[in-house]
Each structure stands twice: as C-alpha cells, then as structure tokens.
Design an enzyme around this catalytic site. Structure first.
Site, PDB file in Angstrom:
ATOM      1  N   THR A  72      -7.736   8.812   5.736  1.00  0.00           N
ATOM      2  CA  THR A  72      -6.592   9.227   6.555  1.00  0.00           C
ATOM      3  C   THR A  72      -6.417  10.739   6.529  1.00  0.00           C
ATOM      4  OG1 THR A  72      -5.415   7.131   6.332  1.00  0.00           O
ATOM      5  CG2 THR A  72      -4.087   9.081   6.795  1.00  0.00           C
ATOM      6  N   SER A 199     -14.838   7.693   3.096  1.00  0.00           N
ATOM      7  CA  SER A 199     -13.836   7.255   2.125  1.00  0.00           C
ATOM      8  C   SER A 199     -14.505   6.568   0.952  1.00  0.00           C
ATOM      9  CB  SER A 199     -12.833   6.302   2.789  1.00  0.00           C
ATOM     10  OG  SER A 199     -11.853   5.880   1.869  1.00  0.00           O
ATOM     11  N   HIS A 201     -13.260   4.341  -1.392  1.00  0.00           N
ATOM     12  CA  HIS A 201     -12.956   2.953  -1.764  1.00  0.00           C
ATOM     13  C   HIS A 201     -13.561   1.918  -0.821  1.00  0.00           C
ATOM     14  CE1 HIS A 201      -9.635   1.641   1.058  1.00  0.00           C
ATOM     15  NE2 HIS A 201      -9.635   2.926   1.305  1.00  0.00           N
ATOM     16  N   THR A 237      -5.571  21.058  -6.706  1.00  0.00           N
ATOM     17  CA  THR A 237      -6.530  20.821  -7.777  1.00  0.00           C
ATOM     18  C   THR A 237      -7.430  19.642  -7.435  1.00  0.00           C
ATOM     19  OG1 THR A 237      -4.955  21.652  -9.410  1.00  0.00           O
ATOM     20  CG2 THR A 237      -6.774  20.293 -10.231  1.00  0.00           C
ATOM     21  N   CYS A 325      -4.094  -1.211   7.131  1.00  0.00           N
ATOM     22  CA  CYS A 325      -3.048  -0.219   7.350  1.00  0.00           C
ATOM     23  C   CYS A 325      -1.984  -0.716   8.309  1.00  0.00           C
ATOM     24  CB  CYS A 325      -3.659   1.076   7.896  1.00  0.00           C
ATOM     25  SG  CYS A 325      -4.473   0.862   9.484  1.00  0.00           S
TER      26      CYS A 325
END
Length: 391
Positions: A72, A199, A201, A237, A325
């Site tokens: 996203t 992505s 995952h 970070t 989603c």
C-alpha cells in the site's frame, strides 16, 4: 484441522525467514543510520538485502530498490510521488477500474487535488486491451499505473506490451506486482516498468515490509518526510530485520518457482474441475489461461459470497470473498462488477488461492465438502427470501 486457501491475502512466514531475522532483533539490533560498528553492521545487512531484491528484478543498481512498509505504501509513493513530480508537465493519470484499493485510493486522493484520472474498463474475462490503453493517452498524460495480475481473479495484464507503449511515449509506467512476484518471473526491463511494487508477506516473508523499484532518473516526491533514508525517497529508520526476512523469502521463492508453478496450477485446475462439474449454477470468473497458477474465483448462483464464506469457515475451510483489504465492505466486488457480473443473478464470487502448504488431499476434501455446503446455503437463502423449498 483447517484448510487454508487464502494465500493471496497473506502467507505464513517460512521458518528459514524467521531464523534469518532473529539476530537483528537482539544481538545485531543496530540502527542502519548509525556510524559505529553495530550501525555499520546493520547497514551492511540492509544493503545485502536490497541487492538480493534488485537482482531478483533484473536490476544492476541496488539503489533503485526503496524499502517501504508494504504494498500500500509502495503504491502510494509511486503514484503520488510521480504525479506531484510531473505536475508541471501534465496532470492526467491512467489506471484501470480493477486495480488494488491502494492504487484506486491514491488516484482518488489525487483527483481531490486537481489531477484527472482515467479508469480503463476490462472485458468479461478480466483482461485489458493495450489498444484501449493507447487510446486513453493524452498530451498531458504523465503516469500509467496498471497491476501485473489482479488480486481477486488472478488475471494477468499484458504488462510488457503496455510498458513498450509507455517508453515510446515517454510516460512513466508503474505496475503493482505484489501478487505476481515470487509466482511468475518479474523483470523490470522485460516489463518496461519505471516503478514496481512488491510486498513481503505475499511471498512467505514478514508483514510490514515491501519494496518499490524506482528506475534511475525517475523523479518522485517523497510522501514521508524527515530523514534522508532510502536515497531520500522515504524517511524513517529502516526495518532491518524485516528487510532481511523479505530478502530471504525472495531467494526461496525464486528457487521454488518452477516446480511450484506447475504443482499449484495442477491443484487449481483439479479444484475448478471438481466444483464446476459437481455443482450446478457455478461459473469461473477470469480468463482460463492468462492468470496466476494458484488462483480461482468462482461464482455460485443464488448464493451470497459472505454466507458461503462463513459456512465454509465453520467447516474449517478458509477462503475469501475478494480482497482482504475490502473485508467488511457491504458492496459486492467491484472487480466482478467491472467484468459484467451481476451478483443478484450470477451469485457472489469466492476466491480460492492456493499456496505452499496446499495438498492434493485438501483439494479433494474441499471438492467433496462444497456441494453440500452450497446446497445448504442456497436453501437458506431461498427460505429467507420467502420461497418455499420442497422437502
């Protein structure tokens, strides 16, 4: 024991990935931006992970890979970043009506800021015609964003043809490859992509990590401000442990891709044959050949997708009624609507997406179980509508 058939939503993290990540939670916990030894150690590991992902995309410049929090954020950075960087040249964007919500959401936000977006149609099989893309282009078109494969139907778009078109016209081309990377060969040169989203995952890596490929020379405006991390494209970070986990998952995915492609396609075809052959009023959604090897979307006439999904869950079968989603969204799938499906007539669509742990025995179990479940749900639906069902 449950049968998990929702791998397009997310995948379990491989044990090897977790093992690769563990040291960077404790002994190697340094900030990659620190100049001391522990920081340099983290920076070195981060850059090795970046190089692994770049190589997997056929990229020589590892700096072209920007780590983000997931698909996203990658889509938003690509679309909004390019749109604002090129706004003086033009404010017209082309995408499709069936993109992931991250892409459509980014485009809707830009429309509120004075940009104009063309949402291209697809045909009844979920395919997009490159000629339709070409006809949509204007002198002020600065960006085209089209997914590599649809997350609900698995239908694959002709990205290489579209990429060639954008290069000829000097238009920036972004593709969301979240569902294809690790399942199909993805090469930014072959596809002609200037920006490409990944992505972690979706490929048995950790959640909370993704990557955006940005072709050198492509201007983007950062969407998160602060430090100068990620070549100045994304402040904050870096999540070193997750980046290392994603890189490990990438290596395993590429090694297993050829055999997994054949195995999953065989299991998917067996599942479809069983469902379409044994249950009346069923229909496959999406082109038979040009789609992901692990994905099958089936409509069941007279059955609401949420009712069937819940009934299957009670039987220990975990599937999806579309994109994860969109969970809780009251409307039917906008992807299926764009294909001309009418949920009140054709029935809701159920997405079966297979993965590494899917077995032949599980597929046979679903084929045996599903006819009875569908019959019960259909009967309950008719009774709820006031239709008398004969015993």
């Amino acid at each position: 024991m449950s049968i998990y058939l929702d791998y397009n939503a997310t995948t379990p993290m491989r044990p090897e990935v977790l093992d690769a990540m563990k040291p960077y939670f404790d002994s190697h916990f340094g900030n990659a931006g620190s100049v001391h030894s522990r920081g340099r150690e983290a920076k070195r590991a981060l850059e090795e992970a970046r190089e692994t992902i770049a190589s997997a995309l056929g990229v020589r410049e590892k700096e072209a890979v920007v780590f983000v929090s997931g698909g996203t954020e990658g889509d938003n950075l690509a679309i909004k970043g390019v749109a604002w960087a090129a706004r003086e040249r033009g404010r017209h964007i082309v995408t499709s009506a069936v993109e992931h919500r991250a892409v459509i959401g980014a485009c809707r936000a830009l429309e509120q800021q004075g940009f104009e977006v063309t949402y291209l149609p697809i045909d009844a099989e979920g395919l997009i015609d490159p000629e339709t893309v070409e006809r949509s282009l204007r002198a002020d078109t600065t960006l085209i964003s089209l997914m590599h494969a649809n997350n609900e139907t698995g239908v694959i778009f002709p990205i290489a043809e579209i990429g060639q078109l954008t290069r000829e016209r000097g238009i920036v081309f972004h593709t969301d490859a979240v569902q294809t990377f690790g399942r199909l060969p993805v090469n930014v040169e072959t596809h002609g992509a200037d920006l490409l989203t990944l992505s972690g995952h979706k490929i048995y890596g950790p959640k909370g990590i993704g990557a955006l490929y940005v072709r050198p020379g492509t201007r983007i405006v950062p969407q998160i401000h602060g430090g100068e991390q990620e070549q100045g494209a994304r402040a904050g970070t870096e999540n070193v442990a997750a980046a290392i986990g994603m890189a490990c998952a990438v290596k395993i995915a590429l090694e297993s891709m050829p055999t997994e492609h054949y195995r999953l396609r065989t299991l998917r075809d067996r599942l479809e044959t069983g469902i379409l052959g044994r249950i009346t009023g069923t229909r496959r959604n999406g082109d038979q050949d040009r789609r992901l090897p692990n994905t099958s979307n089936i409509s069941f006439h007279g059955v609401r997708e949420d009712s069937l999904m819940a009934a299957l869950d009670l039987e220990g079968v975990e599937v999806s009624a579309g994109a994860a989603c969109a969970s809780g969204a009251p409307e039917s799938s906008y992807v299926l609507q764009a294909m001309g499906r009418r949920p009140e007539i054709d029935g809701g669509g159920i997405r079966f997406s297979l993965g590494a742990a899917t077995t032949e025995a599980e597929i046979e179990r679903v084929i045996d179980l599903l006819p009875g479940v569908v019959e019960r749900v259909r009967t309950a639906t008719l009774q709820g509508a006031g239709v008398r069902v004969r015993a």
